[in-house]
Every structure is written in structure tokens, then in C-alpha cells.
Design a protein around this motif. Sequence first.
Motif, PDB file in Angstrom:
ATOM      1  N   ASN A 138       0.924  -0.845   0.222  1.00 48.35           N
ATOM      2  CA  ASN A 138      -0.006  -0.394  -0.210  1.00 48.35           C
ATOM      3  C   ASN A 138       0.926   1.198   0.281  1.00 48.35           C
ATOM      4  O   ASN A 138       0.865   2.079   0.667  1.00 48.35           O
ATOM      5  N   LEU A 139       1.619   1.216  -1.295  1.00 51.22           N
ATOM      6  CA  LEU A 139       2.598   2.023  -0.956  1.00 51.22           C
ATOM      7  C   LEU A 139       2.585   3.155  -2.595  1.00 51.22           C
ATOM      8  O   LEU A 139       1.996   2.499  -3.708  1.00 51.22           O
ATOM      9  N   LYS A 140       2.518   4.303  -2.650  1.00 50.93           N
ATOM     10  CA  LYS A 140       1.819   4.793  -3.458  1.00 50.93           C
ATOM     11  C   LYS A 140       3.518   5.506  -4.226  1.00 50.93           C
ATOM     12  O   LYS A 140       4.475   5.355  -3.754  1.00 50.93           O
ATOM     13  N   MET A 141       3.735   5.183  -5.546  1.00 56.96           N
ATOM     14  CA  MET A 141       4.392   5.792  -6.078  1.00 56.96           C
ATOM     15  C   MET A 141       4.143   6.663  -7.490  1.00 56.96           C
ATOM     16  O   MET A 141       2.800   6.419  -8.101  1.00 56.96           O
ATOM     17  N   TRP A 142       5.606   7.509  -7.901  1.00 56.99           N
ATOM     18  CA  TRP A 142       5.626   8.258  -9.095  1.00 56.99           C
ATOM     19  C   TRP A 142       6.669   8.356  -9.534  1.00 56.99           C
ATOM     20  O   TRP A 142       7.851   7.556  -9.080  1.00 56.99           O
ATOM     21  N   LEU A 143       6.887   8.304 -10.629  1.00 57.66           N
ATOM     22  CA  LEU A 143       7.841   8.902 -11.523  1.00 57.66           C
ATOM     23  C   LEU A 143       7.316  10.248 -12.563  1.00 57.66           C
ATOM     24  O   LEU A 143       6.538  10.037 -13.714  1.00 57.66           O
ATOM     25  N   LYS A 144       8.981  11.002 -13.029  1.00 58.75           N
ATOM     26  CA  LYS A 144       8.253  12.614 -13.586  1.00 58.75           C
ATOM     27  C   LYS A 144       9.228  12.694 -14.213  1.00 58.75           C
ATOM     28  O   LYS A 144      10.326  12.111 -14.164  1.00 58.75           O
ATOM     29  N   VAL A 145       8.688  12.765 -16.092  1.00 61.45           N
ATOM     30  CA  VAL A 145       9.845  13.028 -16.979  1.00 61.45           C
ATOM     31  C   VAL A 145      10.346  14.782 -17.214  1.00 61.45           C
ATOM     32  O   VAL A 145       8.677  14.951 -17.793  1.00 61.45           O
ATOM     33  N   ASN A 146      11.490  15.791 -17.015  1.00 54.97           N
ATOM     34  CA  ASN A 146      10.871  16.922 -17.293  1.00 54.97           C
ATOM     35  C   ASN A 146       9.497  17.243 -16.666  1.00 54.97           C
ATOM     36  O   ASN A 146       9.129  18.152 -16.464  1.00 54.97           O
ATOM     37  N   ASP A 147       9.445  17.222 -15.082  1.00 55.60           N
ATOM     38  CA  ASP A 147       8.404  17.317 -15.008  1.00 55.60           C
ATOM     39  C   ASP A 147       6.818  16.526 -14.486  1.00 55.60           C
ATOM     40  O   ASP A 147       6.178  17.335 -14.337  1.00 55.60           O
ATOM     41  N   ILE A 163       9.304   6.661  -4.676  1.00 56.65           N
ATOM     42  CA  ILE A 163       7.554   5.972  -3.625  1.00 56.65           C
ATOM     43  C   ILE A 163       7.545   6.413  -2.007  1.00 56.65           C
ATOM     44  O   ILE A 163       8.554   6.427  -1.563  1.00 56.65           O
ATOM     45  N   GLU A 164       6.621   6.256  -2.041  1.00 60.74           N
ATOM     46  CA  GLU A 164       5.647   6.641  -0.265  1.00 60.74           C
ATOM     47  C   GLU A 164       6.358   6.071   0.854  1.00 60.74           C
ATOM     48  O   GLU A 164       7.007   4.758   0.969  1.00 60.74           O
ATOM     49  N   GLY A 165       7.344   6.812   1.763  1.00 57.41           N
ATOM     50  CA  GLY A 165       8.381   6.513   2.502  1.00 57.41           C
ATOM     51  C   GLY A 165       9.569   6.537   2.293  1.00 57.41           C
ATOM     52  O   GLY A 165      10.412   6.084   3.505  1.00 57.41           O
ATOM     53  N   LEU A 166       9.872   5.469   1.233  1.00 56.53           N
ATOM     54  CA  LEU A 166      10.976   5.355   1.164  1.00 56.53           C
ATOM     55  C   LEU A 166      12.037   6.193  -0.059  1.00 56.53           C
ATOM     56  O   LEU A 166      13.412   5.944  -0.439  1.00 56.53           O
ATOM     57  N   GLY A 167      11.519   8.103   0.109  1.00 54.52           N
ATOM     58  CA  GLY A 167      12.665   8.660  -0.571  1.00 54.52           C
ATOM     59  C   GLY A 167      12.627   9.009  -1.804  1.00 54.52           C
ATOM     60  O   GLY A 167      11.397   8.437  -2.821  1.00 54.52           O
TER      61      GLY A 167
END
Length: 280
Positions: free
Chosen positions: A196-205, A267-271
Motif C-alpha cells: 500500500n505504497l504510492k509511487m510516481w515518476l516524472k520526466v522533465n516535471d 515511493i511513499e516513505g522510501l525517498g
Amino acid sequence: MKLLRYGPAGQEKPGLLDADGRIRDLSGVVADIAGAAIGPEGLAKLAALDAAGLPLVEGTPRLGPCVAGTGKFICIGLNYSDHAAETGAKVPPEPIIFMKATSAIVGPDDAVEIPRGSVKTDWEVELGVVIGKTAKYVSEAEALDYVAGYCVIDDVSERAFQVERQGQWTKGKSCDTFGPTGPWLVTKDEVADPQNLKMWLKVNDETMQNGSTATMVYGVAYLVSYLSQFMSLHPGDIISTGTPPGVGLGMKPPRYLKAGDVVTLGIEGLGTQRQEVVQG
């Protein structure tokens, strides 16, 4: 705890992040964030330390991969139902396993190199599972006892090498710099539920991936148990557990990295990580 390794590439020292977000040096306590140091007894010893009494590391040093001595970098393919759908693939009846060369491992903010001849270098934010003690034929119920902690991984992939060239996926996953790992090894006691961890990635914001480990097909405990039926898992081994939707391959039309791009992910809580993309 948030354990880390800092300093020039190949000369990293062990450290931890204190409650104020400052790096404390662990060189006087352990040789590295590896082996017995990340086993149950080693982690208990580190947890008992008074962080405020450890030497403070000044400035903002480079962060290296958060764990050393990784013998196996095991990856799981198509492990998110929504990612499988975007690539037109079926959810596999058993986990798809492939290996990423350990020579691909770099620090969380090191540059990512586009390999020579590449036109389809892609991104994948993934939850990394770091093994803390040797696991062989373990049950799903006991599997998390063998986990030291978790980290962020960018499973960088060259899709033409991976899919269009003959053979297995490994050559599209193992190019130098294709395994940014860290910034921290977050011990499992700080992660209430790895599913149950949110995760995200951006390229050039621009947000490309915005998912959650909740949509994993095969969870962490299952994967540790499953893999241990085929091979022993050793301290420092990393399992990269798959990616949510939003990869370049799945876009219409597909979109890939080019020199000058900046990738940020977390990732949420992992940096978080930040990589500048350069031509290799």
C-alpha cells in the motif's frame, strides 16, 4: 531506520539518516551496508545506537546505491495488472523472472546513460526488496522475516534490446547505469504495508507514472517465497517487483528518453531519485 551509503563511486561509506534528515557516519560501527550488517542481529545493533552520538557528515555528499554486495538483482515482469493492460500483455499465471546485471547498479541521483545504438530507452519506477538473511524454500507466511527492508529502483529499460532483439529480456535491462537504487534502505519496521505504497515518476516535471503497490499481481511475501523455491536468496540480493502503468512503451505513440531529459521518481516513505539522462 534509513540506511545509506555516501561518497564517490566505489568509495562509499556506510551511514544513516537521523531524525532531522542529516547523514550520520557508520564507518566506526560497520564496514558497509551489506552482509551481516543487514541481517536481523546487525539491524538490531544499528537500531540500538544513539544516532545523535554518531559523527555528522557535513554538506551534501553523493549518495551511492543503498546496499552493497548485491549478488543477484532479480526483476519481476508484468507484475501490475494495469501495466500489463497498457502493454497489451496478459497477466502471467506465474511471476515472470529475469535478471538485471549487478554492474547496472548506480546511485539514486547518478546520470543514466543512453546506450550506443539505443532509440527506445524507457523508465520504470519500482519497489525494491532487499534480502537480509539467506532464504531457501521459505513459506509465504515467513517470507518477510527474510527481508531487511525496501528501496526505490528505476528499472531503466531499452525496449528494442529487450523485445525486438532475439533472446531473453536481460540484455535490454542490464546496460550500465540501468539500476539506480536508493536513496535509502528503509528497514521493514518503518514500512507498515509494502502493498500500500504510492509511487510516481516524472520526466522533465511531467507526470508519467502515478500508481500504487496495491495493484501488484504478486505481492512481496509471495515473491520472496516463490523465488526461494528456485534459488537461495542471500543478504544484499535485490528483488525489483515490477512497475505500474505509464511507461514510455505503453504510450500512443510510444515515448522514450533522450539526452538532456531529467527523470525524478519516488515511493511513499522510501525517498526520491533524480537522474539526468546523458548519451553513453
